[in-house]
Every structure is written in structure tokens, then in C-alpha cells.
Design a protein around this motif. Structure first.
Motif, PDB file in Angstrom:
ATOM      1  N   GLY A 276       0.804  -1.220   0.000  1.00 24.66           N
ATOM      2  CA  GLY A 276       0.000   0.000   0.000  1.00 24.66           C
ATOM      3  C   GLY A 276       0.831   1.261   0.000  1.00 24.66           C
ATOM      4  N   LEU A 277       1.769   1.378   0.945  1.00 21.66           N
ATOM      5  CA  LEU A 277       2.580   2.591   1.034  1.00 21.66           C
ATOM      6  C   LEU A 277       3.619   2.649  -0.077  1.00 21.66           C
ATOM      7  N   SER A 278       4.152   1.501  -0.484  1.00 19.00           N
ATOM      8  CA  SER A 278       5.117   1.518  -1.589  1.00 19.00           C
ATOM      9  C   SER A 278       4.433   1.950  -2.880  1.00 19.00           C
ATOM     10  N   THR A 279       3.166   1.535  -3.051  1.00 17.34           N
ATOM     11  CA  THR A 279       2.411   1.988  -4.220  1.00 17.34           C
ATOM     12  C   THR A 279       2.188   3.486  -4.168  1.00 17.34           C
ATOM     13  N   ALA A 280       1.800   3.994  -3.003  1.00 23.34           N
ATOM     14  CA  ALA A 280       1.594   5.437  -2.846  1.00 23.34           C
ATOM     15  C   ALA A 280       2.881   6.198  -3.129  1.00 23.34           C
ATOM     16  N   TYR A 281       3.998   5.686  -2.635  1.00 21.05           N
ATOM     17  CA  TYR A 281       5.295   6.327  -2.859  1.00 21.05           C
ATOM     18  C   TYR A 281       5.609   6.401  -4.349  1.00 21.05           C
ATOM     19  N   GLY A 282       5.406   5.283  -5.066  1.00 24.20           N
ATOM     20  CA  GLY A 282       5.724   5.267  -6.492  1.00 24.20           C
ATOM     21  C   GLY A 282       4.832   6.176  -7.302  1.00 24.20           C
ATOM     22  N   ILE A 283       3.527   6.202  -6.991  1.00 23.61           N
ATOM     23  CA  ILE A 283       2.604   7.051  -7.745  1.00 23.61           C
ATOM     24  C   ILE A 283       2.933   8.523  -7.528  1.00 23.61           C
ATOM     25  N   VAL A 284       3.181   8.912  -6.280  1.00 25.24           N
ATOM     26  CA  VAL A 284       3.493  10.311  -5.987  1.00 25.24           C
ATOM     27  C   VAL A 284       4.787  10.723  -6.680  1.00 25.24           C
ATOM     28  N   LYS A 285       5.802   9.874  -6.624  1.00 23.10           N
ATOM     29  CA  LYS A 285       7.075  10.201  -7.256  1.00 23.10           C
ATOM     30  C   LYS A 285       6.935  10.287  -8.768  1.00 23.10           C
ATOM     31  N   GLN A 286       6.192   9.339  -9.359  1.00 20.19           N
ATOM     32  CA  GLN A 286       6.025   9.351 -10.811  1.00 20.19           C
ATOM     33  C   GLN A 286       5.209  10.554 -11.262  1.00 20.19           C
ATOM     34  N   SER A 287       4.399  11.101 -10.362  1.00 29.29           N
ATOM     35  CA  SER A 287       3.610  12.297 -10.670  1.00 29.29           C
ATOM     36  C   SER A 287       4.387  13.580 -10.438  1.00 29.29           C
ATOM     37  N   GLY A 288       5.656  13.483 -10.036  1.00 28.22           N
ATOM     38  CA  GLY A 288       6.487  14.662  -9.803  1.00 28.22           C
ATOM     39  C   GLY A 288       6.331  15.249  -8.420  1.00 28.22           C
ATOM     40  N   GLY A 289       5.741  14.498  -7.480  1.00 32.10           N
ATOM     41  CA  GLY A 289       5.524  15.010  -6.133  1.00 32.10           C
ATOM     42  C   GLY A 289       6.467  14.387  -5.120  1.00 32.10           C
ATOM     43  N   PHE A 290       6.197  14.693  -3.846  1.00 33.03           N
ATOM     44  CA  PHE A 290       7.005  14.187  -2.735  1.00 33.03           C
ATOM     45  C   PHE A 290       6.056  13.734  -1.629  1.00 33.03           C
ATOM     46  N   ILE A 291       6.462  12.721  -0.874  1.00 31.55           N
ATOM     47  CA  ILE A 291       5.676  12.233   0.241  1.00 31.55           C
ATOM     48  C   ILE A 291       6.581  12.104   1.456  1.00 31.55           C
ATOM     49  N   PHE A 292       6.154  12.675   2.581  1.00 28.41           N
ATOM     50  CA  PHE A 292       6.913  12.647   3.832  1.00 28.41           C
ATOM     51  C   PHE A 292       5.999  12.148   4.941  1.00 28.41           C
ATOM     52  N   VAL A 293       6.595  11.587   5.983  1.00 27.29           N
ATOM     53  CA  VAL A 293       5.822  11.041   7.091  1.00 27.29           C
ATOM     54  C   VAL A 293       6.423  11.512   8.404  1.00 27.29           C
ATOM     55  N   ASP A 294       5.564  11.856   9.350  1.00 29.90           N
ATOM     56  CA  ASP A 294       5.937  12.186  10.723  1.00 29.90           C
ATOM     57  C   ASP A 294       5.096  11.319  11.640  1.00 29.90           C
ATOM     58  N   SER A 295       5.700  10.777  12.682  1.00 31.12           N
ATOM     59  CA  SER A 295       4.956   9.887  13.572  1.00 31.12           C
ATOM     60  C   SER A 295       5.527   9.937  14.972  1.00 31.12           C
ATOM     61  N   VAL A 296       4.645   9.835  15.938  1.00 25.70           N
ATOM     62  CA  VAL A 296       5.012   9.740  17.348  1.00 25.70           C
ATOM     63  C   VAL A 296       4.290   8.526  17.910  1.00 25.70           C
ATOM     64  N   VAL A 297       5.031   7.615  18.503  1.00 21.26           N
ATOM     65  CA  VAL A 297       4.439   6.393  19.031  1.00 21.26           C
ATOM     66  C   VAL A 297       3.420   6.751  20.104  1.00 21.26           C
ATOM     67  N   GLY A 298       2.219   6.204  19.941  1.00 20.79           N
ATOM     68  CA  GLY A 298       1.141   6.449  20.890  1.00 20.79           C
ATOM     69  C   GLY A 298       0.319   7.684  20.609  1.00 20.79           C
ATOM     70  N   GLN A 299       0.759   8.531  19.659  1.00 21.19           N
ATOM     71  CA  GLN A 299       0.015   9.761  19.373  1.00 21.19           C
ATOM     72  C   GLN A 299      -0.544   9.793  17.955  1.00 21.19           C
ATOM     73  N   GLY A 300       0.090   9.113  17.030  1.00 18.26           N
ATOM     74  CA  GLY A 300      -0.449   9.086  15.684  1.00 18.26           C
ATOM     75  C   GLY A 300       0.600   9.339  14.614  1.00 18.26           C
ATOM     76  N   THR A 301       0.129   9.331  13.358  1.00 18.95           N
ATOM     77  CA  THR A 301       0.996   9.481  12.192  1.00 18.95           C
ATOM     78  C   THR A 301       0.376  10.486  11.241  1.00 18.95           C
TER      79      THR A 301
END
Length: 763
Positions: free
Chosen positions: A590-615
Motif C-alpha cells: 500500500g505505502l510503496s504503491t503510494a510512494y511510487g505514484i506520488v514520485k512518478q507524478s512529480g511530487g514528494f511524500i513525507f511522514v511524521d509519527s510519534v508512538v502512541g500519538q499518531g501518524t
């Protein structure tokens, strides 16, 4: 280094009988004596002619000497009138570099004599001036003027050269107060230290280094036994054998570099006096044999962010060796292993800081320990991490793309032959339901393969200008059904958000994948927030080994209140088949697909996460100004009918070739088959053979599809072309654009897809 321009000997007092004029006069006198004393008429005539010729030469030479003397006097007067009061030292030399004139500033500072070599005059003030003067002399031959910066222990000056005439050069030395003076740390220290400029010329050495080397070198390469590398250990040649040194780079490429000589691996490091240890600009730390920090100088405390050394152990300051640091330190203390530099991560500091640590055995007051030399290696380590991540993702992408290509060929054959079987069965037949199941599962496998192609950025995209607010509004109903009753979905749109350019269906797939992952991270329920906002970057954004160029962007945020992702897992979540879910709950695509589609579309995807608080995921898409494209017109339903025409089918996969040929023959077409491009060209050698359509695979052993088609179209320019491939159309678009009357058919394709495409091309 010996100067390239030799200093001439001091002028010798002129001898009248050695000058050209007196030599000619002596010759004329001898000819006159011969004229008087000779008895042979022919001899007297020759002597008279020679005497007359020599007299003319004497007169011409004297006139030339007077003109030259007068010209040189005028040149010196012009030089003094223009540059005589210049505060910068100026010299006038001939082509060989001998001083002809100098202004008052030069005389006061250098006290040079006329006739002396210009390079020799600078020898006592600057290191290796001959090389600089020689380089400038070579440049002005073609350029007319040149300049070069010279570094000294007291500052920095600019030496300029101008060619006034073929044999006259004007030199000017200008101080540069705008440049900071070079601090000299070596005077009076027992640690051997030297400074050198960017070209490798030695500017200064302290007494300790001169004693170790037994001489004062002119250049760094006279001392080094290997390549000169900044911020790394060097091997130095000394009369007592090789020694190790650390060369530090200046703040700018032109600034001087400093060389600090360290003890060799075979001898303990000398104990520096406390004042010297504290002021040395290289980060130094002393550890006991058990690894306790004894002392750290000011530079080391700044790097390690230590207010004052306490009872820290070496493993409290560094990590990442791959073995206990105490064992490494003990090997150095006991001389069990040669010392070498290791790149370690500094612990307890803000951000990622890596240091190159070099240990040297030392004995201080009878106690054995180690002296650690620290060098900042953060930039090198960051570059290494970026390269490793890039190589890993590229390798995985190539593997995924190759596997997907082979699977598409298999799925084309499975789905195609299933379609052929369905043509011979009615719904009431016993086998019809089984064939439908095979067909449906083949389609599911094709969707999975498309996810692999999305990750490897080789799937076929159909980008269009999209309004994110409209897209999310249309998608809201489906997303609410995906999250269920325990999870609340909130959508917030910013005003004035410009359009982006992406494949609508694929972007919807990205958002659905992110929402499903967020839902699974909240088994007890929670909230998912999807937001859009404009963002203008005035400077590039560097994050997570990626650089987002300055410009206008639309940012989509997907945040949840779930369990979060551990920091050590964040760098792996975009890798294919990596998942933290239980077996059977997800494929990890799922996430690897999202990464590839965003990159192929000329975009960027970043993630921030804190354990116990969310992503929270952020998707950056560059804005595409202009009107949003309207909804595409509904595709006309193609009515399949019996066709006619001759088709040359070129496909290296036998099952795919068998299915395609049978499907086309069922529609009434005449099909000629070829397994390779070379076989197809052999078939086309028959000029009497009429061909209406080339149906060819793109990637084949030997000659590829576009190559053989280009060659075939030279003799048959009116033939239509259909390219088939399991890769994306983008890999073919540049070659296809040069081939007229060609279309693309992506694998896997069904029987109806194939026949409809062929029918449309032949109409």
C-alpha cells in the motif's frame, strides 16, 4: 621547492676591454696597422675595407646604446610619475624577471636593488614566490595581465602582473584588508604544526615541526608519502621514518590549511602541556585505559557539547562501531591492533552528528591511555546514507519492474486463453463459473502487478489537471465507507488552492491506501483528518534525503490518532512487502504503491509519527497554473465486427503470441507470426507481401520493437503500428513519437482490448 626563476649573480664591475665597442675599436686599430705595414696591394685594400666597416659598426653601436639608455630613462621616469607614490609596492622588470625600476613603497618594504631577480626579492618575505611569479609570467603571455592571491601568516595579498611591452612587466603587490588575517597557532607550541595555502605551498612551520622533519619544506608534496586529503590522516616522511598527520581544511577553498603532526602508531603520544592542549584548534580528548574521559580541549567540548568533562565513559559519548568501544580502546592501549579511524555517531546531541575518531596510545605520568582526535564527518555520513538509500530503492524498483513485466506476459496469456474459452461456453455450462473465477483472479493479479509497477514508477499514468477540493469531495463517500463506524473522517480544504497535474484514478488510490492504513492503526477507533493547503517555498526544502525545489505547491495532509510508527521503522515503511500487520491482513504494497505514484507524478511524500500519538503524511504536488481540464467525454462503445487485413504479429513469448494470433483470426484477420525482430524483417524481405498492421512487443531479445519497426517503415511507410508492453508507455513515448500511425497497448490485455485496438487502427 626551488624557485622557477633563478636569482642572477650580483653585477660585476664593467671591464672596458670586454665591452662590444672597445672590441670593435681594437679590431679597427689592428686593420689600420695592417693597412700601413702591408706591402701587398690586395692585403692593404682588404685591411682598409675592414677598418672602414668596423668604424661604421662602432658608430652605429654607440648610437643604439645612447637611444636605449634614453628610452630606459624615459620608461623609468614614466613609471615613477605614474606609480611612484602608489602605496602598494610596484616593480618594473624585463621578460627574465630582473628588476629595472621600483617605486618608493617597494624600496621601503623590500630594499631591492636594480638588476636583482624579482622572485628572489620576495623569497625572504613569502613562501615559494618563484612558482607564483612563473605562473603569472606564463599567463600574461596570452592574456596580457594576470593576478594571484598569496597567503602569509600575517594576512593575505594579491600579486598582479601586466605586460607593458614584449620585454617589460609591471608587478603590483596589494594588501587585502577585507580578508581576515590567518591565525597562527603554531608559534611556541610543542605540537608540530604547519600552514599551507590552497596550492600546497608551505607558508610557515613551527620549531617543533622543523625538528621532526630536519628541514623547512617548501611544499606539502615534499613531505607527503601519499595523496593529500583534507580532514584525514596523512603519512609524513621524516628522517626517523614515516609519521602520521591530520590536515584540516580552511573555511573557504582559498584559505590556508593547517597540518598537525601526530605520533606514529608505534610510539605513544607525547603529553601536551595543559595550555597547549586547550588551545589547539583540533578537537582532542584523553581517555584512560578503562575508557573514562580524562580531559577534552575547547574544540572537543564544542563538538561534543560538553560544558566540562566529568566522569563520562567513551561509550557514553559515541556509538555505532559494531563492537564494544571498550574493546577497541583496549586494543589500542595494549598495542594488539593497529590504530585506524572509525566513523562513530555522537550520542546525546541534537540531530545526527557523526565524528571520525582516531585513537593514539599515550603514556602520561606513567599511566597508559589514548589520545582521541575528532573530525566532523556528518556531511560525509549523510551523503553515504543518501547514496545507500538511493541504490537500495533503485535496486528494488528494478527488481519490481522486471518481475511485473514477466508477470504481465503470463497474465496476458492466462486471461487471453480464458477469454477464448469463455467464447465457447454459455452461462448454463458447468465450466462457465470456473472460467469466470479464473478470469477474476487473473484481474486481481494484474492489479497487484500494477502496484509493483507503481512502486518502480513504470506504470502507465494518464495525468490531467485536477482540483483537489473536487476530487476529495467526490471521494468522501467512498472513504467514509472504508473507515467504518468507529473512525471519524474530517476533510478540510484551503481556499484558493491551484490545480495540480496527476492521474485522477491513481491519486484516489494513494488516498485510499493512506486512509486504510490510518484506519488499521486505530483498532479502537479514532479520527482521520484530511487537509489541503497551498505552500510557497522561497528556498529548497531538504528533508529525508530528498530536496523539494523552491516554488508553489499543493500539500495534502492525512493524519490519524493511532498507535504511531517507531522511529527505527520510518525509513522502511515505503519498501515493498514490508508490513507490521499480521499474516493475511496486508500485502505490504500500500505505502510503496503510494510512494511510487506520488514520485512518478512529480511530487514528494513525507511522514511524521510519534508512538502512541499518531501518524501524519504530507504529499507535496507542484501547482500547474491554468484551467482545470473538464471531465473527459465518455468513450464510445466499440462494436466489434469481422475485420479484414494482414497483421504481422511479433512477440517473443509463445503463449502470448498464440493467444493474440487466435483472437485476431477469429475476427477474420490474416495473421503472420514472428518470434523475433530479425525473423520479422526476414518475412518482410518479400516485397510482394502486403502488410496492413505491425503488432509488436517492445522489449525482446536482440533488436527491440521500435528499432525493427523503424527499419521496416523505410520500405513500407503506410503500415499502421501497435506496440505492446508490460512496462509503462513513458518508457516508449520518445521513440513512439518518432513513429507515425502508432498506438500503445498495455499488458495484460483482454481479447476485447486487443481486437478493439486493432480494429480502431485499421479503420
Amino acid at each position: 621547492m626551488t624557485s622557477s626563476i633563478a636569482t642572477p649573480p650580483k653585477p660585476v664591475s664593467a671591464k672596458p676591454w670586454l665591452s662590444p665597442s672597445w672590441g670593435l675599436l681594437l679590431g679597427a686599430s689592428l686593420c689600420a696597422v695592417l693597412l700601413v705595414t702591408a706591402t701587398v696591394p690586395m692585403t692593404r685594400a682588404a685591411a682598409g675595407s675592414a677598418a672602414l666597416t668596423l668604424c661604421f659598426l662602432i658608430v652605429g653601436l654607440r648610437l643604439r646604446q645612447r637611444a636605449q639608455t634614453r628610452q630606459e630613462g624615459l620608461g623609468r621616469k614614466a613609471f615613477q610619475s605614474v606609480l611612484g607614490k602608489d602605496p602598494a609596492p610596484c616593480f618594473l622588470t624585463d621578460a627574465q624577471g630582473l628588476i629595472l625600476a621600483q617605486n618608493a613603497a617597494a624600496q621601503e618594504r623590500f630594499a631591492a636593488a636594480t638588476g636583482q631577480a624579482f622572485a628572489g626579492t620576495l623569497q625572504t618575505h613569502y613562501a615559494s614566490p618563484g612558482a607564483v611569479v612563473f605562473r603569472l609570467q606564463r599567463r600574461i603571455v596570452t592574456l596580457g595581465s594576470a593576478q594571484e592571491q598569496v597567503f602569509t601568516t600575517n594576512g593575505h595579498l594579491r600579486l598582479s602582473a601586466h605586460q607593458l611591452a614584449p620585454d617589460r612587466i609591471l608587478w603590483r603587490l596589494e594588501e587585502c584588508p577585507t580578508e581576515p588575517a590567518v591565525p597562527w597557532h603554531g608559534a611556541g607550541l610543542s605540537l608540530p604544526i604547519a600552514t599551507a595555502d590552497a596550492s600546497g605551498a608551505i607558508l610557515s612551520v613551527n620549531d617543533a615541526l622543523a625538528q621532526v622533519l630536519g628541514k623547512v619544506p617548501q611544499r606539502l608534496d615534499e613531505m607527503m608519502l601519499g595523496p593529500i586529503l583534507d580532514a584525514q590522516e596523512q603519512v609524513i616522511a621524516t628522517p626517523n621514518g614515516p609519521r602520521l598527520a591530520v590536515l584540516t581544511a580552511g573555511k573557504s577553498p582559498q584559505a590556508p590549511r593547517e597540518l598537525y603532526l601526530l605520533p606514529s602508531a608505534a610510539e605513544p603520544a607525547p603529553a601536551l602541556p595543559l595550555a597547549e592542549f586547550e588551545t589547539v584548534p583540533v578537537p582532542l580528548a584523553k581517555f584512560s585505559a578503562k575508557g573514562q574521559l580524562i580531559a577534552a580541549n575547547a574544540a572537543a567540548r564544542l563538538v561534543l557539547q560538553l560544558p566540562r568533562p566529568g566522569s563520562e565513559m567513551i561509550h557514553d559519548l559515541f556509538e555505532g562501531l559494531g563492537r564494544p568501544l571498550g574493546d577497541w580502546l583496549d586494543d589500542i592501549v595494549q598495542d594488539r591492533a593497529p590504530s585506524r579511524s572509525e566513523v562513530l555517531r555522537a550520542r546525546g546531541l541534537t540531530g545526527e552528528v557523526f565524528l571520525q575518531v582516531t585513537l593514539r596510545r599515550m603514556v602520561e605520568q606513567g599511566q597508559r591511555g589514548v589520545l582521541a582526535v575528532l573530525q566532523d564527518a556528518t556531511a560525509l555520513k549523510t551523503l553515504e546514507a543518501q547514496f545507500v538509500q538511493s541504490q537500495k530503492m533503485q535496486a528494488i524498483g528494478q527488481l519490481a519492474g522486471g518481475v511485473a513485466h514477466d508477470f504481465n506476459n503470463l497474465l496476458t496469456a492466462i486471461s487471453g486463453h480464458c477469454d477464448l474459452l469463455l467464447l465457447r461456453h454459455n452461462r448454463e455450462d458447468f465450466d462457465y463459473a470456473d472460467l469466470v473465477q479464473i478470469h477474476q483472479n487473473a484481474n486481481r493479479a494484474a492489479a497487484l502487478v500494477n502496484q509493483l509497477l507503481a512502486f518502480s514508477r513504470k506504470q502507465t499514468l494518464k495525468p490531467e489537471r485536477l482540483d483537489l477540493a473536487d476530487l476529495l469531495s467526490d471521494l468522501a463517500h467512498l472513504l467514509n465507507r472504508l473507515v467504518g463506524e468507529k473512525v471519524q473522517l474530517h476533510l478540510t480544504h484551503a481556499h484558493g488552492l491551484g490545480p495540480i497535474r496527476a492521474d485522477k484514478r491513481q491519486l484516489e488510490q494513494v488516498l485510499m491506501n493512506l486512509v486504510v492504513n490510518a484506519r488499521d492503526a486505530m483498532p479502537m477507533g479514532g479520527a482521520i483528518k484530511i487537509t489541503t493547503q497551498p505552500l510557497t517555498l522561497t528556498t529548497p526544502l531538504v528533508r529525508d534525503n530528498a530536496t523539494v525545489a523552491a516554488g508553489d505547491y499543493a500539500v495534502i495532509g492525512v493524519a490519524d490518532t493511532g498507535t504511531g510508527i517507531a522511529p527505527d521503522l520510518l525509513s522502511k515503511i515505503f519498501e515493498p512487502f514490508y508490513t507490521t500487520k499480521k499474516l493475511g491482513e496486508g500485502t505490504g504494497l500500500g505505502l510503496s504503491t503510494a510512494y511510487g505514484i506520488v514520485k512518478q507524478s512529480g511530487g514528494f511524500i513525507f511522514v511524521d509519527s510519534v508512538v502512541g500519538q499518531g501518524t501524519q503524511f504530507h504529499l507535496y504536488f507542484p501547482l500547474h497554473p491554468g484551467p482545470v481540464e473538464g471531465a473527459a467525454a465518455p468513450a464510445k462503445k466499440v462494436v466489434l465486427r469481422q475485420g479484414e487485413g494482414v497483421i504481422l504479429l511479433v512477440e517473443d513469448e509463445a503463449p502470448v503470441r498464440a493467444f493474440a494470433s487466435r483472437a485476431l483470426r477469429l475476427r477474420g484477420y490474416t495473421v503472420l507470426e514472428a518470434a523475433t525482430a530479425e525473423e520479422a524483417l526476414t518475412t518482410l524481405a518479400d516485397r510482394a507481401l502486403r502488410i496492413d498492421l505491425f503488432l509488436t512487443d517492445v522489449v525482446m531479445p536482440g533488436m527491440d520493437g521500435p528499432s525493427w519497426v523503424n527499419r521496416a517503415l523505410e520500405d513500407r511507410p503506410d503500415v499502421k503500428v501497435i506496440f505492446m508492453s508490460g512496462y509503462a508507455e513513458e518508457a516508449l513515448c520518445e521513440q513512439q513519437a518518432r513513429i507515425p500511425n502508432s498506438v500503445f497497448l498495455a499488458k495484460p490485455f483482454s481479447l476485447s482490448d486487443l481486437t478493439a485496438t486493432v480494429q480502431a487502427q485499421l479503420q
